[in-house]
Design an enzyme around this catalytic site. Structure first.
Site, PDB file in Angstrom:
ATOM      1  CB  CYS A   1      -0.881   0.013   1.230  1.00 58.67           C
ATOM      2  SG  CYS A   1      -1.878  -1.454   1.411  1.00 58.67           S
TER       3      CYS A   1
ATOM      4  NE  ARG B   1       5.015   1.303  -1.214  1.00 58.64           N
ATOM      5  CZ  ARG B   1       5.923   1.235  -0.257  1.00 58.64           C
ATOM      6  NH1 ARG B   1       7.110   1.761  -0.441  1.00 58.64           N
ATOM      7  NH2 ARG B   1       5.661   0.659   0.882  1.00 58.64           N
TER       8      ARG B   1
ATOM      9  CG  ASN C   1       0.466   2.184   3.717  1.00 64.55           C
ATOM     10  OD1 ASN C   1      -0.591   2.266   3.135  1.00 64.55           O
ATOM     11  ND2 ASN C   1       1.593   2.706   3.269  1.00 64.55           N
ATOM     12  N   GLY C   2      -0.400  -1.295   6.523  1.00 66.35           N
ATOM     13  CA  GLY C   2      -0.067  -2.193   7.631  1.00 66.35           C
ATOM     14  C   GLY C   2      -1.215  -3.131   7.937  1.00 66.35           C
TER      15      GLY C   2
ATOM     16  CD  GLU D   1      17.102 -12.797  -8.531  1.00 66.66           C
ATOM     17  OE1 GLU D   1      16.574 -13.369  -7.563  1.00 66.66           O
ATOM     18  OE2 GLU D   1      16.698 -11.708  -8.972  1.00 66.66           O
TER      19      GLU D   1
ATOM     20  CE  LYS E   1      13.837 -10.418 -10.732  1.00 66.19           C
ATOM     21  NZ  LYS E   1      14.456 -10.514  -9.467  1.00 66.19           N
TER      22      LYS E   1
ATOM     23  CE  LYS F   1      11.731  -2.458  -6.077  1.00 65.50           C
ATOM     24  NZ  LYS F   1      12.435  -3.485  -6.853  1.00 65.50           N
TER      25      LYS F   1
HETATM   26  C1  AGP Z   1      12.411  -9.348  -6.228  1.00 63.59           C
HETATM   27  O1  AGP Z   1      12.327  -9.361  -7.603  1.00 63.59           O
HETATM   28  C2  AGP Z   1      11.149  -9.619  -5.556  1.00 63.59           C
HETATM   29  N1  AGP Z   1      10.184  -8.634  -5.887  1.00 63.59           N
HETATM   30  C3  AGP Z   1      11.168 -10.047  -4.106  1.00 63.59           C
HETATM   31  O2  AGP Z   1      11.564 -11.366  -4.078  1.00 63.59           O
HETATM   32  C4  AGP Z   1      12.039  -9.255  -3.141  1.00 63.59           C
HETATM   33  O3  AGP Z   1      13.382  -9.500  -3.400  1.00 63.59           O
HETATM   34  C5  AGP Z   1      11.703  -9.673  -1.697  1.00 63.59           C
HETATM   35  O4  AGP Z   1      10.377  -9.346  -1.438  1.00 63.59           O
HETATM   36  C6  AGP Z   1      12.611  -9.037  -0.689  1.00 63.59           C
HETATM   37  O5  AGP Z   1      12.535  -7.658  -0.723  1.00 63.59           O
HETATM   38  P1  AGP Z   1      13.641  -6.750  -0.079  1.00 63.59           P
HETATM   39  O6  AGP Z   1      14.911  -6.978  -0.779  1.00 63.59           O
HETATM   40  O7  AGP Z   1      13.113  -5.353  -0.275  1.00 63.59           O
HETATM   41  O8  AGP Z   1      13.721  -7.110   1.379  1.00 63.59           O
END
Ligand code: AGP
Length: 615
Positions: A2, A27, A103-104, A487, A491, A610
């Site tokens: 949020c 986000r 938010n939360g 990774e 992706k 995000k």
């Molecule tokens: C990355 O592409 C992802 N959106 C997700 O896995 C992210 O890395 C994970 O949520 C951790 O986030 P952070 O690095 O902000 O802690």
């Protein structure tokens, strides 16, 4: 997740809030809303889906508005109650005079909802947030002071919140409060802002006050007052944001993700800047606040992170153990927090996070802190909650990352770990001088090698086209590149929704091989020069024997492998230990071009956020 934007000032309130929300939409969200102070009234607008729907709704109902003087806006990522207009924020009290965005997660919302229902409050949504609206309105009816009403109410909330409140009877005032969720105040000239994150305000002001837990911000266009939980005024430091608004522009790229992938050579240079500049000089890592004796005596390092940051941690284990001989454990934050750990005061605990706001990692770090471990945070957001928990803080300086799928923050975190590992090795004397110099020399060359990959992506694009119709993928690797396999697969999953799994190549024959046939392509990451190249080649042969289509990601010049693989993605030669910096780039690009080819929403994939600020 949020996002919140509040504005009081003379600009066009609707445009400022919409712009702020647009800058937060990376986000991830499913609905949006806005409450506007307009004359004596508060008017609420909510829509499902993207912000354009809210913009259109406001445009079509423009004639209802006289001249809004302040307002609060929100983008919602559903937790309690499905994405719907009724569940979208702002939420109102029963009489509609008080509005709130949040938010939360309010953990005791069920109890509060029961109490408030008994008092006659009528609930319209399934959200936890709505209790805040009723609670503050109920308090306000008693104390007749909005600031006090917010203060009394938030003291009854359990869980995490960043809230903004407005009341019809209190003109031109926005009150913000936070606990375990970020909130900041932007200071302007004759205008002020409240937001859950800096991109929301960067176009208008760089002057910011970060609220701490339990603080309350009382904001009008001409004044900002911050108080603690007891109502005492707190003098806060006004910080100047490091970002430029240009960071939020795609600069001609079709997507932020592509732009951010292309920024990686400069990101690496930034991370190295001032830390590794001369192969004969030791790494300068003043951010690490451990004295030399403590470093020499380190027996255990624990790396805690989620998602992509966790994959950085997995590579870091190989790197640190290889360079320093110190044992490294890597764990998902969500696992660390629900078990009895062996963390103690002699452990160096490293939290890795792009956003610095990931709830699970923050909880894990707090738990480690309680055990008196030294906390080192590696993050792209030195202004985050996680950064504030740090004893040592390594900001990775990748610049703001807008695309939900992390790319440049991954590479920046990775480079930071090379520097950290070398720094520890230099203090402990675990690396031979010649090796060290060659290593540093190679690290300095890395940006150029990444540039080489980015300068010609034709084969990767063709490969993406060729493989975009497959529904499943397997990525295999060994050693330090196992993290790249995880990774790369993540992706692809995130932005194309294709099922992809990373496996240690040696594990293939212990189960996953059963899935192999012509419908299951295998991408093998095999970098020559190390001890596993031939092994991965054999694992790839085994896959070929099961009719799997094969992609190689390699720096091998051996043209014989072209007969084994359907596509060979060639990358520049680099030592195996440094190769994750190189191999991650084609994986990012392959995922990007497949998703782009399939017409997916690359920068804002469905269901993802995000900053994952809830557990
Ligand atoms: C990355 O592409 C992802 N959106 C997700 O896995 C992210 O890395 C994970 O949520 C951790 O986030 P952070 O690095 O902000 O802690």
């Amino acid at each position: 997740m949020c996002g919140i934007v509040g504005y009081a000032g003379n600009r066009d309130v609707v445009s400022v809030i919409l712009k702020g929300l647009t800058n937060l939409e990376y986000r991830g969200y499913d609905s949006a809303g806005m409450a506007l102070r307009d004359g004596d009234d508060i008017k609420v607008y909510k829509t499902l889906g993207k912000l354009i729907n809210l913009k259109n709704e406001l445009e079509s109902r423009k004639s209802e508005l006289i001249q809004p003087t302040c307002g609060i806006g929100h983008i919602r990522w559903a937790t309690h109650g499905s994405p719907s207009i009724v569940n979208a924020h702002p939420h109102s009290c029963t009489c509609g005079k008080l509005v709130v965005v949040h938010n939360g997660i309010i953990e005791n919302y069920k109890e509060l909802r029961e109490e408030l229902t008994v008092k006659g409050c009528v609930f319209k949504s399934q959200t936890d947030t709505e209790v805040i609206a009723h609670l503050v309105a109920d308090e306000y009816s008693k104390v007749k002071d909005l600031e006090k009403a917010v203060r009394n109410s938030v003291s009854k909330l359990q869980g995490a919140y960043a809230v903004c409140v407005m009341h019809k009877n209190v003109p031109d005032l926005i009150i913000g409060a936070r606990k375990h969720a970020p909130m900041l105040v932007g200071i302007g000239d004759g205008e002020n802002f409240i937001a859950s994150d800096t991109p929301a305000i960067i176009e208008y002001t760089k002057k910011t006050i970060y609220l701490d837990d339990n603080e309350i911000a009382i904001v009008t266009k001409d004044s900002v007052k911050i108080t603690d939980a007891d109502g005492n005024e707190v003098v806060k430091k006004v910080e100047v944001l490091p970002w430029e608004p240009i960071a939020l522009s795609k600069l001609g790229y079709k997507h932020f993700m592509l732009k951010e992938i292309h920024e990686q050579p400069d990101v690496i240079r930034n991370v190295l800047n001032g830390k590794l500049y001369d192969i004969d000089a030791p790494i300068v890592l003043n951010e690490v606040k451990l004295d030399k004796d403590t470093i020499k005596n380190l027996k255990k390092i624990e790396i805690i992170a989620c998602g992509t940051s966790l994959h950085v941690g997995m590579a870091a284990k190989y790197i640190i153990e290889n360079f320093t001989g110190i044992s490294v454990e890597v764990e998902a934050s969500s696992e660390y927090i629900y078990r009895k750990t062996t963390t103690d005061a002699s452990t160096l605990v490293i939290g890795v996070s792009q956003s610095g706001e990931t709830a699970d990692t923050i909880t894990a770090i707090k738990q480690a802190k309680e055990k008196n471990a030294h906390i080192l945070i590696v993050t792209n957001r030195p202004d985050s909650n996680m950064a504030r928990l740090a004893d040592s803080l390594i900001p990775v300086n990748a610049g703001i990352e807008v695309s939900v799928a992390a790319t440049k923050s991954y590479i920046a975190q990775m480079i930071s770990f090379y520097l950290l590992a070398i720094h520890i090795a230099e203090v402990k004397g675990t690396l031979d001088d010649v090796y060290l110099k060659n290593l540093k020399h190679e690290i300095i060359q890395l940006p150029t090698k990444v540039e080489e990959i980015l300068s010609n992506t034709t084969t990767i694009q063709e490969c993406a086209k060729k493989f975009s119709s497959f529904k499943n993928f397997i990525y295999i690797a060994r050693g330090v590149n196992l993290a790249t396999a995880y990774e790369g697969a993540l992706k692809l999953k995130e932005i194309s929704y294709i099922n992809a799994t990373g496996y240690a190549a040696g594990e293939l024959k212990h189960g996953p091989i059963a899935m192999l046939d012509e419908t299951m392509p295998v991408l093998s990451i095999l970098m020559p020069g190390g001890i596993t190249y031939e092994k991965i080649l054999s694992n790839s042969e085994e896959a070929k024997a099961r009719n799997a289509k094969l992609i190689a990601l390699t720096s091998s010049k051996d043209t014989n492998i072209d007969a084994l693989f359907d596509v060979v993605l060639r990358v520049p030669q680099v030592s195996e230990i440094l190769s994750p910096v190189i191999t991650c780039v084609p994986c990012q690009l392959l995922a990007y071009y497949i998703a782009e080819f399939l017409g997916k929403d690359v920068d804002q994939p469905r269901n993802l956020a995000k900053s994952v600020t809830v557990e």
